[in-house]
Design a protein around this motif. Structure first.
Motif, short mmCIF file in Angstrom:
data_model
loop_
_atom_site.label_atom_id
_atom_site.label_comp_id
_atom_site.label_asym_id
_atom_site.label_seq_id
_atom_site.Cartn_x
_atom_site.Cartn_y
_atom_site.Cartn_z
N GLU A 1 -1.44 -25.42 20.29
CA GLU A 1 -1.17 -26.85 20.50
C GLU A 1 -2.46 -27.67 20.47
O GLU A 1 -2.52 -28.71 19.83
N GLN A 2 -3.52 -27.19 21.11
CA GLN A 2 -4.75 -27.96 21.26
C GLN A 2 -5.70 -27.83 20.07
O GLN A 2 -6.50 -28.73 19.82
N PHE A 3 -5.66 -26.70 19.35
CA PHE A 3 -6.66 -26.46 18.32
C PHE A 3 -6.06 -26.19 16.93
O PHE A 3 -6.42 -26.83 15.96
N VAL A 4 -5.15 -25.23 16.84
CA VAL A 4 -4.67 -24.78 15.53
C VAL A 4 -3.78 -25.82 14.85
O VAL A 4 -3.99 -26.15 13.69
N PHE A 5 -2.80 -26.35 15.58
CA PHE A 5 -1.89 -27.33 15.00
C PHE A 5 -2.29 -28.76 15.31
O PHE A 5 -1.56 -29.69 14.97
N ALA A 6 -3.41 -28.97 15.96
CA ALA A 6 -3.84 -30.34 16.30
C ALA A 6 -4.04 -31.14 15.01
O ALA A 6 -4.65 -30.64 14.06
N ILE A 7 -3.55 -32.35 14.99
CA ILE A 7 -3.64 -33.19 13.80
C ILE A 7 -5.10 -33.49 13.46
O ILE A 7 -5.54 -33.32 12.35
N ASP A 8 -5.85 -33.92 14.45
CA ASP A 8 -7.29 -34.08 14.25
C ASP A 8 -7.95 -33.01 15.08
O ASP A 8 -7.65 -32.84 16.24
N SER A 9 -8.83 -32.28 14.49
CA SER A 9 -9.41 -31.12 15.16
C SER A 9 -10.36 -31.52 16.29
O SER A 9 -11.05 -30.68 16.84
N ALA B 1 7.54 -29.45 10.32
CA ALA B 1 7.04 -29.26 11.68
C ALA B 1 6.14 -28.02 11.78
O ALA B 1 6.32 -27.05 11.05
N SER B 2 5.19 -28.10 12.69
CA SER B 2 4.33 -26.95 13.01
C SER B 2 4.61 -26.56 14.46
O SER B 2 4.47 -27.38 15.36
N LYS B 3 5.03 -25.30 14.65
CA LYS B 3 5.36 -24.86 16.00
C LYS B 3 5.37 -23.34 16.06
O LYS B 3 5.57 -22.67 15.04
N ILE B 4 5.16 -22.82 17.25
CA ILE B 4 5.26 -21.37 17.46
C ILE B 4 6.74 -21.02 17.57
O ILE B 4 7.49 -21.70 18.26
N CYS B 5 7.13 -19.97 16.86
CA CYS B 5 8.51 -19.51 16.91
C CYS B 5 8.66 -18.32 17.86
O CYS B 5 9.67 -18.19 18.55
N VAL C 1 1.83 -13.55 16.55
CA VAL C 1 2.33 -14.91 16.71
C VAL C 1 3.04 -15.30 15.42
O VAL C 1 2.44 -15.29 14.34
N SER C 2 4.33 -15.60 15.53
CA SER C 2 5.12 -16.09 14.39
C SER C 2 5.26 -17.59 14.55
O SER C 2 5.53 -18.07 15.65
N TYR C 3 5.06 -18.34 13.47
CA TYR C 3 5.06 -19.79 13.58
C TYR C 3 5.54 -20.45 12.30
O TYR C 3 5.62 -19.83 11.25
N SER C 4 5.83 -21.72 12.44
CA SER C 4 6.12 -22.58 11.31
C SER C 4 4.90 -23.48 11.17
O SER C 4 4.50 -24.17 12.12
N ASP C 5 4.26 -23.44 10.01
CA ASP C 5 3.07 -24.24 9.74
C ASP C 5 3.46 -25.29 8.69
O ASP C 5 3.55 -24.98 7.51
N MET C 6 3.75 -26.48 9.15
CA MET C 6 4.23 -27.56 8.27
C MET C 6 5.47 -27.11 7.49
O MET C 6 5.67 -27.47 6.34
N GLY C 7 6.30 -26.28 8.13
CA GLY C 7 7.52 -25.79 7.49
C GLY C 7 7.37 -24.44 6.81
O GLY C 7 8.36 -23.84 6.43
N TRP C 8 6.15 -23.96 6.63
CA TRP C 8 5.93 -22.65 6.01
C TRP C 8 5.88 -21.61 7.12
O TRP C 8 5.24 -21.82 8.15
#
Length: 109
Positions: free
Chosen positions: A6-14, A65-69, A81-88
């Motif tokens: 939430e704070q680093f990997v998927f943060a919009i601005d790093s 969306a980017s989120k942890i699944c 960690v399985s996730y959706s990265d901008m839908g991928w």
């Protein structure tokens, strides 16, 4: 792991207000610096994107969306960690030592 994403990997601005040393070991921070592929003008630059897919644009067939699944315990302190990265969809192995990310490996789909 959730906070790291939430704070680093998927943060919009790093530019997170959080201090990466709170969540990453010295070993992981050195690896993130080594993996950083761009010019680094000031301070320490970290490749937090190394913990996600290599996709640069949203998947047009999804909401982007980017989120942890899911987070699964692997072995020897490693988690998958399985996730959706901008839908991928993507997966990354993350090693936790003393409550901090110590190592990571992207799992190719």
């Amino acid at each position: 792991i959730n906070t790291v994403y939430e704070q680093f990997v998927f943060a919009i601005d790093s530019q997170s207000d959080e201090n990466p040393e709170k969540y990453f070991s010295d070993n992981a921070l050195k690896k993130l610096q080594k993996d950083y592929e761009f010019d680094c003008d000031e301070g320490s630059c970290y490749a937090f994107y190394a913990l996600r897919t290599e996709m640069q644009d949203s998947n047009p067939d999804t909401d982007g969306a980017s989120k942890i699944c899911d987070i699964e315990l692997d072995r020897d302190g490693w988690y998958i960690v399985s996730y959706s990265d901008m839908g991928w969809t993507g997966k990354t192995r993350i090693k936790i030592i003393d409550g901090k990310v110590d190592d990571y490996q992207r799992i190719e789909p």
